[in-house]
Design a protein around this motif. Sequence first.
Motif, PDB file in Angstrom:
ATOM      1  N   GLY A   1       0.855  -1.093  -0.038  1.00 42.02           N
ATOM      2  CA  GLY A   1       0.066  -0.057   0.056  1.00 42.02           C
ATOM      3  C   GLY A   1       0.842   1.316  -0.175  1.00 42.02           C
ATOM      4  O   GLY A   1       0.319   2.472   0.237  1.00 42.02           O
ATOM      5  N   GLU A   2       2.221   1.052  -0.227  1.00 37.44           N
ATOM      6  CA  GLU A   2       2.752   2.450  -0.184  1.00 37.44           C
ATOM      7  C   GLU A   2       3.077   3.148  -1.663  1.00 37.44           C
ATOM      8  O   GLU A   2       4.113   3.228  -2.015  1.00 37.44           O
ATOM      9  N   TRP A   3       1.791   3.261  -1.880  1.00 36.04           N
ATOM     10  CA  TRP A   3       1.792   3.876  -3.325  1.00 36.04           C
ATOM     11  C   TRP A   3       2.366   5.436  -3.359  1.00 36.04           C
ATOM     12  O   TRP A   3       2.753   5.981  -4.476  1.00 36.04           O
ATOM     13  N   CYS A   4       2.541   6.050  -2.106  1.00 31.44           N
ATOM     14  CA  CYS A   4       3.084   7.309  -2.006  1.00 31.44           C
ATOM     15  C   CYS A   4       4.395   7.354  -2.687  1.00 31.44           C
ATOM     16  O   CYS A   4       4.807   8.467  -3.156  1.00 31.44           O
ATOM     17  N   SER A   5       5.191   6.281  -2.592  1.00 31.32           N
ATOM     18  CA  SER A   5       6.459   6.392  -3.378  1.00 31.32           C
ATOM     19  C   SER A   5       6.637   5.972  -4.823  1.00 31.32           C
ATOM     20  O   SER A   5       7.561   6.321  -5.164  1.00 31.32           O
ATOM     21  N   ALA A   6       5.423   5.596  -5.352  1.00 29.63           N
ATOM     22  CA  ALA A   6       5.354   5.359  -6.733  1.00 29.63           C
ATOM     23  C   ALA A   6       5.597   6.923  -7.436  1.00 29.63           C
ATOM     24  O   ALA A   6       5.042   7.652  -7.333  1.00 29.63           O
ATOM     25  N   PRO A   7       6.593   6.538  -8.563  1.00 28.08           N
ATOM     26  CA  PRO A   7       6.760   7.701  -9.340  1.00 28.08           C
ATOM     27  C   PRO A   7       5.412   8.310 -10.097  1.00 28.08           C
ATOM     28  O   PRO A   7       4.568   7.526 -10.612  1.00 28.08           O
TER      29      PRO A   7
ATOM     30  N   ASP B   1       6.915  14.419 -12.141  1.00 24.23           N
ATOM     31  CA  ASP B   1       8.228  14.712 -11.940  1.00 24.23           C
ATOM     32  C   ASP B   1       8.699  14.307 -10.820  1.00 24.23           C
ATOM     33  O   ASP B   1       9.717  14.556 -10.266  1.00 24.23           O
ATOM     34  N   GLN B   2       7.620  13.649  -9.865  1.00 22.16           N
ATOM     35  CA  GLN B   2       7.902  13.623  -8.397  1.00 22.16           C
ATOM     36  C   GLN B   2       7.222  12.221  -8.178  1.00 22.16           C
ATOM     37  O   GLN B   2       7.867  11.249  -8.672  1.00 22.16           O
ATOM     38  N   ASP B   3       6.657  12.210  -6.984  1.00 13.33           N
ATOM     39  CA  ASP B   3       5.693  10.878  -6.656  1.00 13.33           C
ATOM     40  C   ASP B   3       4.625  11.184  -6.337  1.00 13.33           C
ATOM     41  O   ASP B   3       4.176  12.553  -6.282  1.00 13.33           O
ATOM     42  N   PHE B   4       3.574   9.976  -5.998  1.00 17.53           N
ATOM     43  CA  PHE B   4       2.470  10.511  -5.883  1.00 17.53           C
ATOM     44  C   PHE B   4       2.120  11.218  -4.433  1.00 17.53           C
ATOM     45  O   PHE B   4       1.422  11.962  -4.103  1.00 17.53           O
ATOM     46  N   GLU B   5       3.081  11.030  -3.139  1.00 19.76           N
ATOM     47  CA  GLU B   5       2.912  11.795  -2.166  1.00 19.76           C
ATOM     48  C   GLU B   5       3.273  13.248  -2.374  1.00 19.76           C
ATOM     49  O   GLU B   5       2.419  14.154  -1.798  1.00 19.76           O
ATOM     50  N   TYR B   6       4.050  13.740  -3.369  1.00 19.55           N
ATOM     51  CA  TYR B   6       4.247  15.084  -3.529  1.00 19.55           C
ATOM     52  C   TYR B   6       3.042  15.730  -3.914  1.00 19.55           C
ATOM     53  O   TYR B   6       2.722  16.938  -3.450  1.00 19.55           O
ATOM     54  N   TYR B   7       2.162  15.198  -4.807  1.00 17.78           N
ATOM     55  CA  TYR B   7       1.000  15.850  -5.314  1.00 17.78           C
ATOM     56  C   TYR B   7      -0.173  15.293  -4.656  1.00 17.78           C
ATOM     57  O   TYR B   7      -1.097  15.875  -5.093  1.00 17.78           O
ATOM     58  N   CYS B   8      -0.248  14.177  -3.789  1.00 17.28           N
ATOM     59  CA  CYS B   8      -1.610  14.107  -2.989  1.00 17.28           C
ATOM     60  C   CYS B   8      -1.511  14.371  -1.477  1.00 17.28           C
ATOM     61  O   CYS B   8      -2.387  14.032  -0.730  1.00 17.28           O
ATOM     62  N   SER B   9      -0.413  14.912  -1.038  1.00 18.95           N
ATOM     63  CA  SER B   9      -0.411  15.462   0.325  1.00 18.95           C
ATOM     64  C   SER B   9      -0.491  17.068   0.446  1.00 18.95           C
ATOM     65  O   SER B   9      -0.492  17.677  -0.474  1.00 18.95           O
ATOM     66  N   GLY B  10      -0.210  17.312   1.777  1.00 20.35           N
ATOM     67  CA  GLY B  10      -0.031  18.823   1.916  1.00 20.35           C
ATOM     68  C   GLY B  10       1.199  19.333   1.217  1.00 20.35           C
ATOM     69  O   GLY B  10       1.312  20.512   0.902  1.00 20.35           O
TER      70      GLY B  10
END
Length: 288
Positions: free
Chosen positions: A155-161, A164-173
């Motif tokens: 479930g660590e999709w946050c680190s998937a590219p 130009d970044q990863d999902f965490e960059y675009y889906c978090s604060g």
Amino acid sequence: MKQAILGLDIGGTGITAGVLIDGHLEDVRHIPTPAKESQEFVLETIAEFIQTYLHHDLFGIGIGIPGLVDVKNGIVLNLSNIPSFQHVLLREFLVNRFGKPVSINNDANCFALGVQKYGVGKPFSSLVGITLGTGVGGGIVINGHLYSGAYSAAGEWCSAPYLDQDFEYYCSGKFFIHEHGSKPKNLAKKAIAGDPAAIKAFEEYGHHLGELIKHILYGLAPEAIVLGGSIRKTYPLFKNSLHKSLESFRYPKVIEGLQILLSELDETAIHGAVALVEDELEIVGTLR
């Protein structure tokens, strides 16, 4: 006295605990995390906190931690926000101290299990929980049981590219801070007041979150996705753009049946930590 299970949510700034008795969470308390202290000091702080709950006649202890865990052996592998917590034999330490069953898992996994056992996810046997805050966490429940994967890393999709970044960059604060110069809470106030730039920020955010959800759907196609974390409270501001993004998913039937829900529990991670004990020991329903 009815049998009780203690749940702890251990974070970098605070530790929250509560006891589930007969399906109700009671005696919720918070203490600061001594994050900069030695491993021994942090362990003793946790043990002393647990000690204050022993009058509840605890059956077991469940713990959620924001890092990788060797679930089978109860070993915390690494916590970036608690530097001394690298390869910590936490279960062994607590079992030796208290003589109770101890279950440990990643906090995002605890969130998913918590909403499935005690929250809006109860009607669904399979769901994905996504926590949206300073970071992004994910947890998977399949056929009513948590799927942790190796070292609780499922479930660590946050680190998937992504882009130009990863999902965490675009889906978090981080997205709001780095791309729009302000925290989501501040931008939400502006968006509600009609500020065009703030409204656009949440529309963009909804699109990115929709892309993350499509990524999840292609691999798992769960019955429901439950959103948690502080950003979920701004859902009305990005709901439309999120669903617009989902329209391009290649299997419309999956989207038709998908439920996107908001967690209503204030202490979901504690509920999930408690559910770990039930889930791992296969005693669901016998302690309620």
